[in-house]
Write an enzyme that holds these catalytic residues in place. Structure first.
Site, PDB file in Angstrom:
ATOM      1  N   HIS A 255      29.203 -10.340  15.096  1.00 27.94           N
ATOM      2  CA  HIS A 255      28.927 -10.847  16.446  1.00 27.94           C
ATOM      3  C   HIS A 255      27.738  -9.795  16.849  1.00 27.94           C
ATOM      4  O   HIS A 255      27.640  -8.558  16.878  1.00 27.94           O
ATOM      5  CB  HIS A 255      30.045 -10.390  17.416  1.00 27.94           C
ATOM      6  CG  HIS A 255      31.374 -11.090  17.265  1.00 27.94           C
ATOM      7  ND1 HIS A 255      32.459 -10.652  17.600  1.00 27.94           N
ATOM      8  CD2 HIS A 255      31.672 -12.057  16.296  1.00 27.94           C
ATOM      9  CE1 HIS A 255      33.534 -11.339  17.149  1.00 27.94           C
ATOM     10  NE2 HIS A 255      33.009 -12.152  16.241  1.00 27.94           N
TER      11      HIS A 255
HETATM   12  C1  FAD Z   1      32.570 -14.742   8.821  1.00 30.03           C
HETATM   13  C2  FAD Z   1      32.166 -15.017  10.402  1.00 30.03           C
HETATM   14  C3  FAD Z   1      33.515 -15.056  11.185  1.00 30.03           C
HETATM   15  C4  FAD Z   1      33.460 -15.336  12.667  1.00 30.03           C
HETATM   16  N1  FAD Z   1      34.253 -15.700  13.493  1.00 30.03           N
HETATM   17  C5  FAD Z   1      34.308 -15.936  14.689  1.00 30.03           C
HETATM   18  C6  FAD Z   1      35.136 -16.234  15.526  1.00 30.03           C
HETATM   19  O1  FAD Z   1      36.407 -16.737  15.025  1.00 30.03           O
HETATM   20  N2  FAD Z   1      34.969 -16.783  16.818  1.00 30.03           N
HETATM   21  C7  FAD Z   1      33.753 -16.558  17.556  1.00 30.03           C
HETATM   22  O2  FAD Z   1      33.878 -16.721  18.604  1.00 30.03           O
HETATM   23  N3  FAD Z   1      32.856 -16.240  16.730  1.00 30.03           N
HETATM   24  C8  FAD Z   1      32.922 -15.757  15.430  1.00 30.03           C
HETATM   25  N4  FAD Z   1      31.737 -15.615  14.667  1.00 30.03           N
HETATM   26  C9  FAD Z   1      30.519 -15.292  15.249  1.00 30.03           C
HETATM   27  C10 FAD Z   1      29.891 -16.716  15.664  1.00 30.03           C
HETATM   28  O3  FAD Z   1      30.223 -17.637  14.539  1.00 30.03           O
HETATM   29  C11 FAD Z   1      28.499 -16.390  15.770  1.00 30.03           C
HETATM   30  O4  FAD Z   1      28.294 -15.334  16.802  1.00 30.03           O
HETATM   31  C12 FAD Z   1      27.743 -17.516  16.155  1.00 30.03           C
HETATM   32  O5  FAD Z   1      27.624 -18.625  15.068  1.00 30.03           O
HETATM   33  C13 FAD Z   1      25.999 -17.304  16.358  1.00 30.03           C
HETATM   34  O6  FAD Z   1      25.596 -18.473  16.842  1.00 30.03           O
HETATM   35  P1  FAD Z   1      23.965 -18.646  16.584  1.00 30.03           P
HETATM   36  O7  FAD Z   1      23.587 -19.917  16.800  1.00 30.03           O
HETATM   37  O8  FAD Z   1      23.008 -17.427  17.136  1.00 30.03           O
HETATM   38  O9  FAD Z   1      23.729 -18.558  14.899  1.00 30.03           O
HETATM   39  P2  FAD Z   1      24.470 -19.197  13.789  1.00 30.03           P
HETATM   40  O10 FAD Z   1      25.497 -19.780  14.241  1.00 30.03           O
HETATM   41  O11 FAD Z   1      24.577 -18.348  12.561  1.00 30.03           O
HETATM   42  O12 FAD Z   1      23.390 -20.351  13.302  1.00 30.03           O
HETATM   43  C14 FAD Z   1      22.086 -20.045  13.083  1.00 30.03           C
HETATM   44  C15 FAD Z   1      21.492 -21.006  12.082  1.00 30.03           C
HETATM   45  O13 FAD Z   1      20.136 -21.034  12.076  1.00 30.03           O
HETATM   46  C16 FAD Z   1      19.281 -21.023  10.782  1.00 30.03           C
HETATM   47  N5  FAD Z   1      18.155 -20.628  10.698  1.00 30.03           N
HETATM   48  C17 FAD Z   1      17.985 -18.886  10.628  1.00 30.03           C
HETATM   49  N6  FAD Z   1      16.487 -19.082  10.613  1.00 30.03           N
HETATM   50  C18 FAD Z   1      15.840 -20.013  10.292  1.00 30.03           C
HETATM   51  C19 FAD Z   1      14.723 -20.492   9.978  1.00 30.03           C
HETATM   52  N7  FAD Z   1      13.789 -19.649  10.128  1.00 30.03           N
HETATM   53  N8  FAD Z   1      14.421 -21.939   9.894  1.00 30.03           N
HETATM   54  C20 FAD Z   1      15.436 -22.945  10.097  1.00 30.03           C
HETATM   55  N9  FAD Z   1      16.848 -22.383  10.214  1.00 30.03           N
HETATM   56  C21 FAD Z   1      16.925 -21.092  10.303  1.00 30.03           C
HETATM   57  C22 FAD Z   1      20.423 -20.418   9.891  1.00 30.03           C
HETATM   58  O14 FAD Z   1      20.598 -20.942   8.721  1.00 30.03           O
HETATM   59  C23 FAD Z   1      21.718 -20.799  10.651  1.00 30.03           C
HETATM   60  O15 FAD Z   1      22.239 -22.095  10.187  1.00 30.03           O
HETATM   61  C24 FAD Z   1      31.923 -15.154  13.227  1.00 30.03           C
HETATM   62  C25 FAD Z   1      30.730 -15.105  12.344  1.00 30.03           C
HETATM   63  C26 FAD Z   1      30.810 -14.788  11.201  1.00 30.03           C
HETATM   64  C27 FAD Z   1      29.902 -14.836  10.196  1.00 30.03           C
END
Ligand code: FAD
Ligand code: SF4
Length: 499
Positions: free
Chosen positions: A435
């Site tokens: 997180h």
């Molecule tokens: C193993 C694991 C378990 C977790 N369990 C939980 C849970 O049970 N409950 C909960 O609330 N949270 C959980 N989390 C945390 C939660 O999943 C994250 O906080 C959340 O997904 C973050 O959202 P985001 O959109 O910021 O990033 P992400 O969901 O990680 O998405 C970001 C995306 O942007 C893409 N990206 C990055 N840079 C570029 C670029 N330059 N060009 C194109 N695409 C790009 C990446 O490939 C990725 O697909 C967990 C995380 C992990 C890793």
């Protein structure tokens, strides 16, 4: 017209035009796209990773990490406690491989945000946040873990918490018909997890959104103080350009600040104020088989010490990951393998006060993080409480896994001593980080924040940040639902503003 375009199949350059281009298809990107498409915008989502469908998800943990996690799940924060920070890299971001735990943004955390910047009260009204959260929870079928698929590891956590008089409850999860196969972190093989690729992004696609996968965005097109599109590249090196009136960064709290810095946007504390919840874990052995890999991957939580910055969860790993905590070599190790069905791990998510920093090396992030003395004290306290819960639930012994401290023990006194006089050095502890927050935080003061309270970059027109980079602080709870809620609100503000 197909809504999906796989960058890996492109044989030449591609140019698209949209009202809004969203970088990243994870939790934030999918929520933004869904709302923007529902409001009538032509949306293109560009995602660095590829599409996976449930039948593609590998059985083994390390295969899953190699295919679906960024850097094999081995990106590491640098500092006294080099800990992996784990992220998905696929359509859906980290959602298809996360634990499916759902929390609403706690009111006390929201109040902290308002205390730090009262302008957020009008910009992010609590009533709107609650209403958006209600509707997301309905769409994602968020509800407490069904006791019939809880599995032993979750039941034992309930028993331990009860014995210590700590508030606990079945975890609320975004699943439908979960069979308790315990494989959430490799991707649910039967599609029972309602991850954003299968829900919010699917809704956006149904409303006309195009998703371009396997294209990494490298450049923001900037012209006279406006952001007018993005440029990316396919695995084969073909260029992809999307021209748009608005550009939304939803690439995560690590990659979003790197993209800004790589494009010369160093305005405000970009990359600073990195906050996270390092997770420490306690292993234990029970006299009866507990078969930790069975049951809902994470089905029970202890929330009675959340006010201290501690939250405990049952963990569910593949056996290859669990085996990392086994001891010995040769015959001893072989006996340990035979005994694995008696062993389990629980985790404490620590709301760390320390603030780290995301720097850029070329296109790559370097994350610096150094837990404070108070954070290390919380590691010790969390391990003590988990150990006591395990012993109270009937464990033969527990293993805190702290270097230079008590190893396997069945004595509460050893755990009390660990909390009181265990190592002060953060490097003695093994933690993992999933997180992450704060690296482009929002606020009304352009010196102290990167985006305005309406999510728009302070210095660039048409450029928005929708992911947890904007969070003024960490949440102390699992953040996916608050991220979706804020990204939804970001879409409303971005589409309301004049272009
Ligand atoms: C193993 C694991 C378990 C977790 N369990 C939980 C849970 O049970 N409950 C909960 O609330 N949270 C959980 N989390 C945390 C939660 O999943 C994250 O906080 C959340 O997904 C973050 O959202 P985001 O959109 O910021 O990033 P992400 O969901 O990680 O998405 C970001 C995306 O942007 C893409 N990206 C990055 N840079 C570029 C670029 N330059 N060009 C194109 N695409 C790009 C990446 O490939 C990725 O697909 C967990 C995380 C992990 C890793
Ligand atoms: S626990 Fe198993 S069945 Fe349930 S959502 Fe996770 S992987 Fe799917």
């Amino acid at each position: 017209m197909t809504r999906r375009l796989d960058g890996a199949t492109l044989r030449g350059p591609l140019e698209l035009t949209a009202d809004v281009v969203v970088v990243g298809s994870g939790v934030a990107g999918a929520a933004f796209a869904r709302e923007a498409a529902a409001l009538g915008a032509a949306v293109v989502v560009v995602e660095a990773g590829r599409w996976f469908e449930p039948p593609d998800f590998p059985l083994a943990s390390f295969d899953a990490m190699a295919l679906m996690y960024r850097d094999l799940g081995a990106s590491v924060v640098l500092g006294p406690m080099p800990a992996p920070y784990v992220q998905g890299r696929m359509v859906g971001g980290s959602s298809p491989i996360n634990g499916a735990i759902c929390w609403r943004l706690p009111r006390d955390v929201y109040d902290e945000w308002l205390t730090a910047d009262p302008a957020l009260r009008d910009a992010l009204p609590w009533d709107e946040l609650e209403a958006v959260t209600d509707s997301l929870e309905t769409r994602l079928n968020v509800r407490p873990t069904d006791p019939t698929i809880a599995g032993r590891k979750n039941q034992l956590l309930a028993r331990g918490a009860e014995a210590l008089g700590l508030e606990h409850r079945p975890i609320r999860r975004n699943v439908s018909g979960c069979e308790g196969l315990g494989r959430c972190m490799q991707g649910c093989p039967n599609g029972r997890k309602l991850s954003v690729d299968a829900t919010l992004l699917a809704d956006a696609e149904a409303a006309g959104t195009r998703v371009v996968s396997a294209v990494e965005v490298r450049e923001l097109d900037l012209s006279r103080g406006r952001c007018v599109g993005v440029r990316g590249v396919t695995p084969a090196g073909h260029s992809v350009r999307v021209k748009a009136a608005s550009v939304v960064l939803a690439a995560s709290a690590i990659q979003t600040p790197v993209l800004l810095m790589a494009n010369g946007l160093r305005h405000g504390p970009v990359g600073q104020n990195f906050q996270c919840h390092p997770g420490v874990s306690m292993a234990g052995r029970f006299p009866e088989p507990v078969r930790m890999w069975e049951g809902a991957t994470q089905g029970h939580e202890v929330i009675g010490l959340r006010h201290e910055g501690l939250k405990f969860e049952a963990l569910g790993f593949g056996t290859a990951v669990l085996a990392g905590r086994l001891r010995g070599v040769g015959r001893e190790l072989s006996r340990e393998f035979d005994d694995m069905d008696h062993q389990l791990d629980w985790g404490a998510a620590v709301r760390a006060e320390a603030r780290g920093r995301v720097l850029r090396m070329g296109r790559h992030p370097v994350v610096l993080f150094s837990p404070s003395a108070r954070d290390v004290a919380l590691f010790r306290r969390g391990l003590r409480v988990m150990g006591e819960m395990m012993l109270a639930a009937g464990a033969d012994f527990v293993d805190p896994g702290v270097r230079g401290a008590v190893a396997r023990t069945s004595k509460v006194a050893d755990l009390v001593a660990l909390e009181a006089s265990g190592p002060r050095f953060a490097g003695a502890y093994t933690a993992a980080i999933t997180h992450m927050f704060g690296t482009c935080r929002m606020g009304s003061d352009p010196q102290q924040s990167v985006v305005r309270p309406d999510f728009r970059h302070h210095a660039v027109q048409g450029l928005y940040v929708a992911d947890s980079s904007v969070f003024p602080t960490s949440t102390g709870v699992n953040p996916q639902i608050p991220i979706m809620a804020l990204a939804t609100m970001c879409a409303r503000r971005a589409l309301r503003s004049p272009p």
